[in-house]
Design an enzyme around this catalytic site. Structure first.
Site, PDB file in Angstrom:
ATOM      1  N   ASP A  35      34.151  58.889  39.859  1.00  0.00           N
ATOM      2  CA  ASP A  35      33.066  57.937  40.183  1.00  0.00           C
ATOM      3  C   ASP A  35      33.389  56.994  41.318  1.00  0.00           C
ATOM      4  O   ASP A  35      32.507  56.274  41.805  1.00  0.00           O
ATOM      5  CB  ASP A  35      32.742  57.120  38.929  1.00  0.00           C
ATOM      6  CG  ASP A  35      32.162  57.998  37.838  1.00  0.00           C
ATOM      7  OD1 ASP A  35      32.730  58.056  36.739  1.00  0.00           O
ATOM      8  OD2 ASP A  35      31.153  58.683  38.124  1.00  0.00           O
TER       9      ASP A  35
ATOM     10  N   HIS B 296      41.349  56.728  33.747  1.00  0.00           N
ATOM     11  CA  HIS B 296      40.717  57.884  33.097  1.00  0.00           C
ATOM     12  C   HIS B 296      41.440  58.154  31.788  1.00  0.00           C
ATOM     13  O   HIS B 296      42.646  57.958  31.694  1.00  0.00           O
ATOM     14  CB  HIS B 296      40.819  59.130  34.004  1.00  0.00           C
ATOM     15  CG  HIS B 296      39.871  60.201  33.617  1.00  0.00           C
ATOM     16  ND1 HIS B 296      40.134  61.103  32.623  1.00  0.00           N
ATOM     17  CD2 HIS B 296      38.635  60.495  34.093  1.00  0.00           C
ATOM     18  CE1 HIS B 296      39.111  61.916  32.491  1.00  0.00           C
ATOM     19  NE2 HIS B 296      38.175  61.574  33.370  1.00  0.00           N
TER      20      HIS B 296
HETATM   21  C1  SDX Z   1      34.093  59.385  33.609  1.00  0.00           C
HETATM   22  O1  SDX Z   1      36.368  61.682  29.905  1.00  0.00           O
HETATM   23  C2  SDX Z   1      35.936  62.194  31.006  1.00  0.00           C
HETATM   24  O2  SDX Z   1      36.257  63.287  31.393  1.00  0.00           O
HETATM   25  C3  SDX Z   1      34.927  61.346  31.745  1.00  0.00           C
HETATM   26  C4  SDX Z   1      34.552  61.827  33.166  1.00  0.00           C
HETATM   27  C5  SDX Z   1      33.758  63.117  33.105  1.00  0.00           C
HETATM   28  O3  SDX Z   1      33.774  63.854  34.114  1.00  0.00           O
HETATM   29  O4  SDX Z   1      33.032  63.324  32.103  1.00  0.00           O
HETATM   30  O5  SDX Z   1      35.725  62.050  33.937  1.00  0.00           O
HETATM   31  C6  SDX Z   1      33.665  60.796  33.880  1.00  0.00           C
HETATM   32  O6  SDX Z   1      33.618  58.779  32.682  1.00  0.00           O
HETATM   33  C7  SDX Z   1      35.172  58.782  34.489  1.00  0.00           C
HETATM   34  C8  SDX Z   1      35.580  57.324  34.052  1.00  0.00           C
HETATM   35  C9  SDX Z   1      34.533  56.360  34.642  1.00  0.00           C
HETATM   36  N1  SDX Z   1      34.755  55.003  34.110  1.00  0.00           N
HETATM   37  C10 SDX Z   1      35.236  54.026  34.907  1.00  0.00           C
HETATM   38  O7  SDX Z   1      35.600  54.168  36.070  1.00  0.00           O
HETATM   39  C11 SDX Z   1      35.278  52.654  34.220  1.00  0.00           C
HETATM   40  C12 SDX Z   1      36.616  51.985  34.508  1.00  0.00           C
HETATM   41  N2  SDX Z   1      37.678  52.715  33.780  1.00  0.00           N
HETATM   42  C13 SDX Z   1      38.068  52.254  32.502  1.00  0.00           C
HETATM   43  O8  SDX Z   1      37.164  51.508  31.772  1.00  0.00           O
HETATM   44  C14 SDX Z   1      39.002  53.177  31.730  1.00  0.00           C
HETATM   45  O9  SDX Z   1      39.967  53.574  32.605  1.00  0.00           O
HETATM   46  C15 SDX Z   1      38.397  54.384  31.021  1.00  0.00           C
HETATM   47  C16 SDX Z   1      37.261  54.002  30.112  1.00  0.00           C
HETATM   48  C17 SDX Z   1      37.959  55.377  32.021  1.00  0.00           C
HETATM   49  C18 SDX Z   1      39.525  54.996  30.175  1.00  0.00           C
HETATM   50  O10 SDX Z   1      39.850  54.073  29.213  1.00  0.00           O
HETATM   51  P1  SDX Z   1      40.956  54.375  28.104  1.00  0.00           P
HETATM   52  O11 SDX Z   1      41.500  55.752  28.249  1.00  0.00           O
HETATM   53  O12 SDX Z   1      40.389  53.990  26.772  1.00  0.00           O
HETATM   54  O13 SDX Z   1      42.127  53.468  28.512  1.00  0.00           O
HETATM   55  P2  SDX Z   1      42.258  51.947  28.099  1.00  0.00           P
HETATM   56  O14 SDX Z   1      40.935  51.248  28.200  1.00  0.00           O
HETATM   57  O15 SDX Z   1      42.970  51.918  26.779  1.00  0.00           O
HETATM   58  O16 SDX Z   1      43.184  51.391  29.265  1.00  0.00           O
HETATM   59  C19 SDX Z   1      44.609  51.521  29.197  1.00  0.00           C
HETATM   60  C20 SDX Z   1      45.138  50.292  29.939  1.00  0.00           C
HETATM   61  C21 SDX Z   1      44.581  48.988  29.401  1.00  0.00           C
HETATM   62  O17 SDX Z   1      45.514  47.966  29.736  1.00  0.00           O
HETATM   63  P3  SDX Z   1      46.613  47.481  28.570  1.00  0.00           P
HETATM   64  O18 SDX Z   1      45.763  47.098  27.353  1.00  0.00           O
HETATM   65  O19 SDX Z   1      47.470  48.719  28.290  1.00  0.00           O
HETATM   66  O20 SDX Z   1      47.357  46.347  29.174  1.00  0.00           O
HETATM   67  O21 SDX Z   1      44.710  50.336  31.321  1.00  0.00           O
HETATM   68  C22 SDX Z   1      43.850  49.249  31.579  1.00  0.00           C
HETATM   69  C23 SDX Z   1      43.367  48.722  30.246  1.00  0.00           C
HETATM   70  O22 SDX Z   1      43.047  47.340  30.337  1.00  0.00           O
HETATM   71  N3  SDX Z   1      42.744  49.766  32.386  1.00  0.00           N
HETATM   72  C24 SDX Z   1      42.211  49.143  33.426  1.00  0.00           C
HETATM   73  C25 SDX Z   1      41.236  50.014  33.919  1.00  0.00           C
HETATM   74  N4  SDX Z   1      41.201  51.120  33.172  1.00  0.00           N
HETATM   75  C26 SDX Z   1      42.133  50.964  32.219  1.00  0.00           C
HETATM   76  N5  SDX Z   1      42.466  47.939  33.974  1.00  0.00           N
HETATM   77  C27 SDX Z   1      41.719  47.614  35.055  1.00  0.00           C
HETATM   78  N6  SDX Z   1      40.766  48.406  35.608  1.00  0.00           N
HETATM   79  C28 SDX Z   1      40.489  49.602  35.048  1.00  0.00           C
HETATM   80  N7  SDX Z   1      39.549  50.383  35.578  1.00  0.00           N
END
Ligand code: SDX
Length: 428
Positions: free
Chosen positions: A364, A307
């Protein structure tokens, strides 16, 4: 008032005020940054950038706290109802009995939609994703209520649009589903409460009697509460920025629905179930998929995990996980993907990659398992998220407009070609 922030640049020192909110969050006010230094800030994804000051929702990502207008999400999920929470978010206070009855009565009497909406609906092929149908029908309200297009409408006129949105969105959502499955649409039944009416419009068939299961209606009401607002997330920021151009509330909410659709945002609840189903079909090896999620060369992500703000358990995920156990037990449903989800969660929470990055289950991760148990089809999960988030979007749009916020227009750093002469086609 906090002390000023100081910036030293090109041998000069600049000071900028720091504002502090009611929960002791502080921000540098950079309104005069470009004018005084010639600099702008650059922050892709706005990870460090506040877009507004808001009094609607407070969340603390480190502590896993979520409150709507100061009330804890745990209390609201347990003690309130979705319409009461909608009133709280939109008008700022919990309603009195009289206010609540008037609000819910107004909503009940606006659930019907213009018959011509069916002509628009019939234009969508049956394989249309219901999110696209929903955003289209919401935007179509601008055609049926053209007065809503006027930018400076009275509070009463805006309030009527708010009532129409909350009242008609369940009808549109259910009709989008009926269009997909080729069933005749059901008209709203004003004798029923909000969630029961939606379930009946979704699942009733002309050929047989349909009785709403109160367990399902109650679980749905709690899920809608948990999704009702979440401060400046992607879709809410979209609603605010579209509304900041003085576009109508219907156009702004329609834009928010489209932003929510993405699998990184509200579309994740559908992606989680698809992921769990894929793991089940592939033999149920959770560790294999955990390794895929950690592999930088593999685009696979553990959907429902991580998140932008929560670097601790999403409090909504905790509540939904418990509700999933309760609902499946009450309904006598045994869903093998729930076991896979729990194994995946346990493994991830004990895996250094996830621990280092503070990746926890988000709202989710478990919601799809409940929606499935309630009989909601997978591609309707994000529609359910939109139904829940509607009062939050409305409250945020209303706050932005009432605060007279300027049109949203970020700046950029240009990295393209410098000035060059035009070359005619025959010389290229
Ligand atoms: C919602 O913003 C809100 O409030 C949203 C929400 C709401 O109520 O409105 O809460 C609802 O959208 C919840 C999120 C739902 N999405 C998912 O579950 C999709 C999977 N999650 C990710 O794609 C990710 O965690 C996000 C998009 C939610 C957040 O992404 P960020 O903050 O941009 O973080 P990032 O992509 O920069 O990740 C940081 C690190 C990275 O690794 P490094 O580059 O540091 O090595 O964490 C890793 C990412 O690769 N990472 C994951 C991951 N999420 C982040 N690795 C594997 N699986 C994941 N799910």
């Amino acid at each position: 008032m906090s002390e000023n922030a100081k910036l030293t640049y090109n041998g000069q020192e600049y000071e900028f005020p720091v504002i502090t909110g009611s929960e002791n969050e502080s921000a540098i006010d950079i309104a005069k940054l470009r004018g005084s230094t010639g600099l702008i800030t650059l922050d892709p994804g706005f990870k460090n950038t506040g877009s507004t000051s808001s009094a609607i929702t407070f969340l603390d990502g480190e502590e896993g706290i979520l409150r709507y207008r100061g009330y804890k999400i745990e209390d609201l999920a347990e003690k309130s109802s979705f319409l009461e929470v909608s009133y709280l978010l939109i008008y700022g206070e919990l309603p009195t009995q009289e206010q609540y009855e008037s609000f819910s009565k107004e909503i009940t009497h606006h659930t019907l939609v213009h018959e011509d909406i069916k002509k628009i609906l019939e234009g969508f092929p049956s394989n249309s994703h219901p999110m696209g149908v929903l955003s289209s029908l919401i935007c179509a309200l601008t055609a049926f209520y053209p007065d809503s297009l006027a930018p400076n409408r009275s509070e009463e006129e805006v309030n009527l649009s708010i009532i129409r949105l909350i009242a008609k969105m369940p009808t549109f959502a259910a009709w989008a589903y009926k269009n997909e499955v080729g069933h005749p649409v059901n008209y709203p039944d004003n004798r029923l409460d909000y969630c029961s009416n939606f379930l009946k419009m979704m699942f009733a068939l002309p050929a047989e009697k349909y009785d709403v299961d109160p367990v399902i209606a109650s679980a749905l009401d709690k899920l809608l509460i948990l999704h009702a607002d979440h401060e400046q997330n992607c879709s809410t920021s979209t609603v605010r920025i579209v509304g900041s151009s003085q576009a109508s509330i219907y156009a702004s909410i329609s834009a928010g629905i489209n932003a929510l659709w993405g699998p990184l945002h509200g579309g994740a609840n559908q992606s989680v179930i698809e992921m769990l189903e894929a793991i089940k079909a592939d033999g149920g090896d959770a560790k294999k998929y955990l390794d895929k999620a950690k592999d930088k060369n593999d685009p696979f992500r553990l959907m429902g995990f991580g998140h932008r703000v929560y670097k601790n358990f999403d409090p909504r995920a905790r509540i939904i996980k418990k509700a999933a156990d309760d609902v499946l037990e009450k309904l006598g449903v045994n869903d093998p993907v729930l076991d896979i989800a729990k194994e995946l969660e346990h493994s991830a929470l004990n895996d250094q990659y996830f621990i280092d990055r503070k990746l926890y289950p988000n709202v989710d991760f478990y919601s799809g398992i409940i929606y499935r148990a309630l009989g909601i089809p997978t591609d309707m999960f994000t529609v359910m998220f939109a139904l829940g988030r509607l009062p939050g979007w409305i409250a945020q749009w209303k706050e932005m407009r009432e605060n007279g916020e300027p049109i949203g227009r970020p700046r950029q750093v240009y990295v393209g070609a410098q000035e060059r002469e035009y070359v005619s086609m025959n010389r290229r």
